[in-house]
Enzyme design. Structure first.
Site, PDB file in Angstrom:
ATOM      1  CE  LYS A 194      -6.539   1.717   9.723  1.00 53.97           C
ATOM      2  NZ  LYS A 194      -6.107   3.109   9.445  1.00 53.97           N
ATOM      3  CE  LYS A 219      -3.628   0.580   2.817  1.00 45.38           C
ATOM      4  NZ  LYS A 219      -4.350   0.849   4.104  1.00 45.38           N
ATOM      5  CG  LEU A 220       2.580   2.442  -3.279  1.00 47.35           C
ATOM      6  CD1 LEU A 220       2.898   2.890  -4.710  1.00 47.35           C
ATOM      7  CD2 LEU A 220       3.856   1.998  -2.565  1.00 47.35           C
ATOM      8  CE  LYS A 221      -0.751   5.272   4.983  1.00 51.82           C
ATOM      9  NZ  LYS A 221      -2.141   5.439   5.451  1.00 51.82           N
ATOM     10  CD  GLU A 242      -7.075   2.524   3.300  1.00 47.11           C
ATOM     11  OE1 GLU A 242      -6.789   1.390   2.859  1.00 47.11           O
ATOM     12  OE2 GLU A 242      -6.749   2.920   4.438  1.00 47.11           O
ATOM     13  CG  ASP A 265      -8.739   4.197   7.280  1.00 51.04           C
ATOM     14  OD1 ASP A 265      -9.305   4.141   8.387  1.00 51.04           O
ATOM     15  OD2 ASP A 265      -7.498   4.152   7.179  1.00 51.04           O
ATOM     16  CG  ASN A 309      -3.991   8.665   5.177  1.00 49.34           C
ATOM     17  OD1 ASN A 309      -2.959   8.219   4.682  1.00 49.34           O
ATOM     18  ND2 ASN A 309      -4.636   8.015   6.132  1.00 49.34           N
TER      19      ASN A 309
HETATM   20 MG    MG Z   1      -5.932   4.403   5.577  1.00 48.09          MG
END
Ligand code: MG
Length: 356
Positions: A253, A151-153, A204, A229, A181
């Site tokens: 989560k 997963k790449l931010k 995401e 998320d 994010n």
């Molecule tokens: Mg996330």
């Protein structure tokens, strides 16, 4: 509730990360965590509060969660009361609930995974790569170490060519995801369409958490499934997002959702709706990681999550380390969270501790 609760310890630990982790919210170089240690007759339970040290990812910071535990939640459970009617303080409730459930499972000689109805002995490992100048090199190193999912931010200032370069470097067989994010808007369509060309498993939280309508609009314009998320704080939120067609994947989560029970509810309703779930990570120590790995062994977790081996985060973990085995992590099968907490290591990283 487990058998008689004698005391609860709140232990603030500060652990250096082996690599600083940068996201659209900021950079984390040390992981501050609050451990909840429930002492009962017969078994001790451990939980980990994953609230971030500073605001950004969530409104609830670690200090706020600590205060909620010390002043409200722990006194209530010590008095024999339930905390089910407490609203808010989701990260705090999740940590205390996890500690009590760990103790209960140990008292009943059942592993957390068994208790949850796990169906797999191991889960696919994944690794989240923070924003960095050497993303391609890091991606290649993790693939060489055995990770099959990255997963790449990303954020508007990160060139989308970095994602394309990683895809080219690791080849088509590695599952690749991007996590923004919440840092884009629909004005960034050119970037989002370029991401759509990178054969991603999902993108995401591309847009701000409170804008489900914009996510639904984006979902109509790109082929890559959207995962949410930060937008999802409860099973009710997940239901609303699915009905709005704002996502096809939900990042689960327990901390953000207020506990393991709510995480299972989100799993169940996503399965019923034909959506997928992935198990996210919050730079957990082995204590929180054990919960995530048990959860991810439920059947609806069909998209690999942020479940990495201990050495991706810490030089030494607070538990028996999680190790990568052929791209998988083994689901602990001993009672409770199933990993031994190394109290000598906990003591070494303890900043403060109190007993209630
Ligand atoms: Mg996330």
């Amino acid at each position: 509730m487990p058998g008689p609760l004698r005391a609860v310890e709140l232990v603030h630990v500060r652990m250096p990360l082996v690599v600083p982790f940068r996201t659209a919210h900021g950079t984390t170089a040390v992981r501050d965590a609050l451990l909840v240690h429930a002492l009962t007759d017969g078994a001790d339970g451990w939980g980990e509060c994953v609230a971030p040290a500073s605001a950004g990812y969530s409104d609830e910071t670690l200090d706020a969660a600590h205060a909620a535990l010390r002043e409200v939640l722990v006194p209530r459970v010590l008095a024999g009361s339930s905390i089910d009617d407490v609203t808010g303080a989701r990260f705090a409730r999740a940590a205390l609930g996890a500690a009590l459930l760990d103790a209960w499972c140990k008292q009943h000689d059942v592993s957390l995974a068994q208790y949850l109805g796990a169906t797999r002995p191991r889960v696919v490992a994944g690794v989240a790569i923070g924003i960095a100048s050497d993303t391609v090199t890091m991606a290649e190193r993790y693939v060489a170490a055995g990770y099959r999912r990255l997963k790449l931010k990303v954020a508007p200032h990160v060139p989308v060519s970095v994602v394309a370069a990683v895809r080219a470097a690791v080849g088509p067989d590695i599952a690749l995801q991007a996590d923004a994010n919440g840092s884009f808007t629909l004005a960034d369509m050119a970037y989002l369409e370029a991401l759509d060309d990178c054969a991603l498993q999902c993108v995401e939280q591309p847009l701000p958490p409170d804008d489900l309508a914009a996510h639904a609009e984006l979902a109509r314009r790109i082929a890559t499934p959207i995962c949410l998320d930060e937008s999802i704080s409860s099973a009710a939120d997940a239901q609303t997002a699915l009905e709005a067609r704002a996502c096809r994947v939900v990042n689960v989560k327990p901390g953000r959702l207020g506990g393991i029970d709510e995480a299972v509810r989100v799993h169940d309703l996503c399965v019923a709706a034909g959506a997928s779930v992935l198990c996210g990570g919050m730079l957990e120590t082995g204590i929180g990681r054990a919960v995530n790995v048990a959860l991810a062994s439920l059947p609806g977790f069909t998209v690999a999550g942020d479940l990495s081996a201990s050495d991706r985060y810490f030089a030494e973990d607070l538990t028996d380390p999680f190790v990568l085995d052929d791209g998988y992590l083994r689901v602990p099968d001993r009672p409770g969270i199933g990993v031994e907490v190394r109290t000598d290591v906990v003591a070494r990283y303890t900043v403060s501790a109190e007993r209630l």
